[in-house]
Design a protein around this motif. Structure first.
Motif, PDB file in Angstrom:
ATOM      1  N   GLY A 165       0.815  -1.214   0.000  1.00 30.19           N
ATOM      2  CA  GLY A 165       0.000   0.000   0.000  1.00 30.19           C
ATOM      3  C   GLY A 165       0.843   1.255   0.000  1.00 30.19           C
ATOM      4  N   TRP A 166       1.913   1.269   0.796  1.00 31.59           N
ATOM      5  CA  TRP A 166       2.782   2.449   0.846  1.00 31.59           C
ATOM      6  C   TRP A 166       3.503   2.636  -0.484  1.00 31.59           C
ATOM      7  CZ3 TRP A 166       4.246   5.007   5.778  1.00 31.59           C
ATOM      8  CH2 TRP A 166       5.083   6.103   5.572  1.00 31.59           C
ATOM      9  N   LYS A 211       4.337   5.398  -5.727  1.00 29.12           N
ATOM     10  CA  LYS A 211       4.433   5.303  -7.185  1.00 29.12           C
ATOM     11  C   LYS A 211       3.433   6.224  -7.870  1.00 29.12           C
ATOM     12  CE  LYS A 211       5.819   3.553 -11.124  1.00 29.12           C
ATOM     13  NZ  LYS A 211       7.156   3.883 -11.661  1.00 29.12           N
ATOM     14  N   VAL A 212       2.212   6.229  -7.360  1.00 30.44           N
ATOM     15  CA  VAL A 212       1.168   7.084  -7.941  1.00 30.44           C
ATOM     16  C   VAL A 212       1.464   8.556  -7.682  1.00 30.44           C
ATOM     17  CG1 VAL A 212      -1.275   7.705  -7.808  1.00 30.44           C
ATOM     18  CG2 VAL A 212      -0.589   5.296  -7.824  1.00 30.44           C
ATOM     19  N   SER A 219      13.049   2.617  -1.193  1.00 32.96           N
ATOM     20  CA  SER A 219      13.407   1.697  -0.113  1.00 32.96           C
ATOM     21  C   SER A 219      12.919   2.226   1.229  1.00 32.96           C
ATOM     22  CB  SER A 219      14.919   1.477  -0.088  1.00 32.96           C
ATOM     23  OG  SER A 219      15.605   2.704   0.131  1.00 32.96           O
ATOM     24  N   LEU A 220      13.012   3.534   1.431  1.00 37.72           N
ATOM     25  CA  LEU A 220      12.511   4.121   2.662  1.00 37.72           C
ATOM     26  C   LEU A 220      11.011   3.909   2.797  1.00 37.72           C
ATOM     27  CD1 LEU A 220      13.081   5.764   5.204  1.00 37.72           C
ATOM     28  CD2 LEU A 220      12.725   7.840   3.858  1.00 37.72           C
ATOM     29  N   GLY A 221      10.311   3.985   1.673  1.00 35.78           N
ATOM     30  CA  GLY A 221       8.878   3.720   1.688  1.00 35.78           C
ATOM     31  C   GLY A 221       8.568   2.283   2.057  1.00 35.78           C
ATOM     32  N   VAL A 234      -1.441   3.058   2.952  1.00 34.53           N
ATOM     33  CA  VAL A 234      -1.877   4.241   2.203  1.00 34.53           C
ATOM     34  C   VAL A 234      -2.059   5.436   3.139  1.00 34.53           C
ATOM     35  CG1 VAL A 234      -3.714   5.219   0.776  1.00 34.53           C
ATOM     36  CG2 VAL A 234      -2.946   2.863   0.383  1.00 34.53           C
ATOM     37  N   LEU A 235      -2.775   5.212   4.251  1.00 33.55           N
ATOM     38  CA  LEU A 235      -3.044   6.316   5.179  1.00 33.55           C
ATOM     39  C   LEU A 235      -1.758   6.922   5.732  1.00 33.55           C
ATOM     40  CD1 LEU A 235      -6.055   5.100   7.385  1.00 33.55           C
ATOM     41  CD2 LEU A 235      -6.050   6.951   5.708  1.00 33.55           C
TER      42      LEU A 235
END
Length: 445
Positions: A251-252, A257-258, A265-267, A300-301
């Motif tokens: 989700g992250w 990407k969007v 990598s941090l994401g 996502v949140l």
């Protein structure tokens, strides 16, 4: 006493203790090179201090007989762990001291989590004073509210534990509590010099990913160990923890990407932590499929929430608010929607025909812990700031907190420079950790 349960809980306690050095690596890699040692020392300092306080009176405040309407345990009942050493003192199927050990490491990491909100600018001595006061006034009482069930250690326990609120492993007591405290402390200390203007990128992404991996590894003890037995509940919590965390990473990364055009990598590391935070209160109440749903939404949140500090103007250095407060709130409240009676907690949420009763319980528990932690932390931080001073001098902040406060540096720059003193090895991460795609060709020391 059950030897299998005891072995599992003691192993889980060791796993959770490992999470704090893992957090030190995770946070240490995210700050600038001139602050890495201080950042890691804040976690190690919390380990040292809270471990001592827990033995002296913390366990008694959290799990002693209630002395105030479900708000506080008797700090003298088990002072120095008096009366808990004998083999006949059991908590369920565990020796009492095994339960003491397991709960101690929760107290340690709850305090250490807050440090990420004030990275780069806090005096180490002031941090240590804060850690002791905050644990005493905030964490130990909230742990009593959430974890002290009637007749588990003492006859009467905390108000959240006794009212049907589900918080299996600490979404309220650990993550909402630490996240709200981080926000309050960030407001008290103010913004880092150059916040929003200068590059403040992570200086070592491999450290971040290593730290995230150790956190994930230890978190299986955090969640599955909270069953306090080697049983089916522990197994369900383990699988749900895996499912939610994997989904949160996806989700992250999809959000990145969007939004930004690339997944980082941090994401990935941050998404893992977001999923772990969200599933912590819910891992005994969901099935594996709804754990995936909760994890994706958490990823996502939290990916979106970490940008709030720029819009709202507060400097939560390493996104304790965006990950732990937001993730903890979502995970705690999600139980009211997605809980299934087929899971060990045995409760149906709104989407499984259980009505809104459980959702309301989860909501008010989350909000009360958040407000209590924020207000009391703001008072503690303000008093320390007005008396001994909480923030280092601006000149020292520019020079680097490691050399000024600890008389050390994380790296021998003499072996890492070439040409005109330019540092070899530029990180590819965005400005201020997770947000801007702008950058510099040099490591931001």
């Amino acid at each position: 006493m059950d030897t299998g349960d005891t072995a599992w809980v003691l192993t889980s306690a060791a796993l959770v203790l490992l999470m704090t050095p893992g957090l030190a690596l995770f946070y240490g890699g995210m700050v600038r090179a001139k602050s890495v040692l201080n950042m890691m020392m804040m976690s190690f300092g919390a380990m040292a201090l809270i471990g001592v306080l827990w033995v002296l009176y913390g366990f008694s405040m959290a799990f002693g007989n209630d002395v105030g309407g479900g708000l506080l345990g008797d700090p003298f009942e088990y002072f120095g762990l008096n009366g808990l050493l004998g083999a006949d003192h059991l908590v369920g199927t565990l020796p009492a001291m095994a339960f003491v050990a397991f709960q101690s490491v929760f107290a340690i990491i709850a305090v250490a989590l807050i440090s990420g909100a004030i990275a780069d600018r806090a005096k180490f001595g002031a941090w240590m004073v804060f850690a002791g006061v905050w644990a005493t006034i905030v964490y130990f009482p909230v742990a009593h509210w959430v974890f002290a069930f009637d007749d588990v250690v003492s006859a009467t326990g905390g108000w959240i534990a006794s009212r049907g609120v589900i918080d299996f492993a600490g979404g309220t007591a650990i993550h909402i509590n630490a996240g709200a405290a981080g926000l309050a402390l960030a407001l008290v200390l103010g913004k880092r010099r150059g916040f929003g203007r200068d590059p403040m990128r992570p200086h070592n992404l491999p450290l971040v990913m290593l730290g995230a991996g150790l956190l994930w590894f230890g978190w299986f003890g955090f969640n599955a160990g909270s069953a306090t037995a080697a049983n089916g509940t522990a197994a369900v919590a383990w699988v749900n923890t895996l499912a939610a965390t994997c989904a949160a990473i996806l989700g992250w990364l999809l959000t990145e990407k969007v939004r930004d055009g690339h997944a980082t990598s941090l994401g990935g590391a941050s998404g893992a932590v977001a999923g772990l935070v969200a599933i912590t209160p819910a891992c005994s109440a969901l099935n594996p499929v709804t754990s995936i749903v909760v994890g994706v939404i958490a990823g996502v949140l939290c990916a979106l929430a970490v940008g709030l500090k720029f819009k709202l103007g507060f400097d939560d250095s390493l996104d304790v608010v965006g990950v732990h407060l937001v993730g903890g709130l979502w995970g705690t409240i999600s139980i009211g929607f997605f809980a299934s009676a087929d899971a060990p907690a045995g409760v149906d949420g709104l989407l499984y025909g259980g009505g809104g009763g459980q959702l309301w319980k989860q909501f008010y528990a989350a909000v009360i812990v958040m407000v209590f932690s924020f207000v009391v932390t703001w008072i503690i931080g303000t008093v320390i700031n007005k008396t001994m001073g909480f923030r280092i001098d601006e000149e020292d902040e520019v020079t680097g907190i490691d050399t000024v406060v600890h008389a050390e540096s994380g790296y021998d720059w003499g072996t890492l420079t070439a040409g005109g003193g330019r540092v070899i090895g530029s990180p590819s991460s965005p400005t201020d950790a997770r947000h801007s795609s702008t950058g510099s060709s040099e490591v931001s020391a």
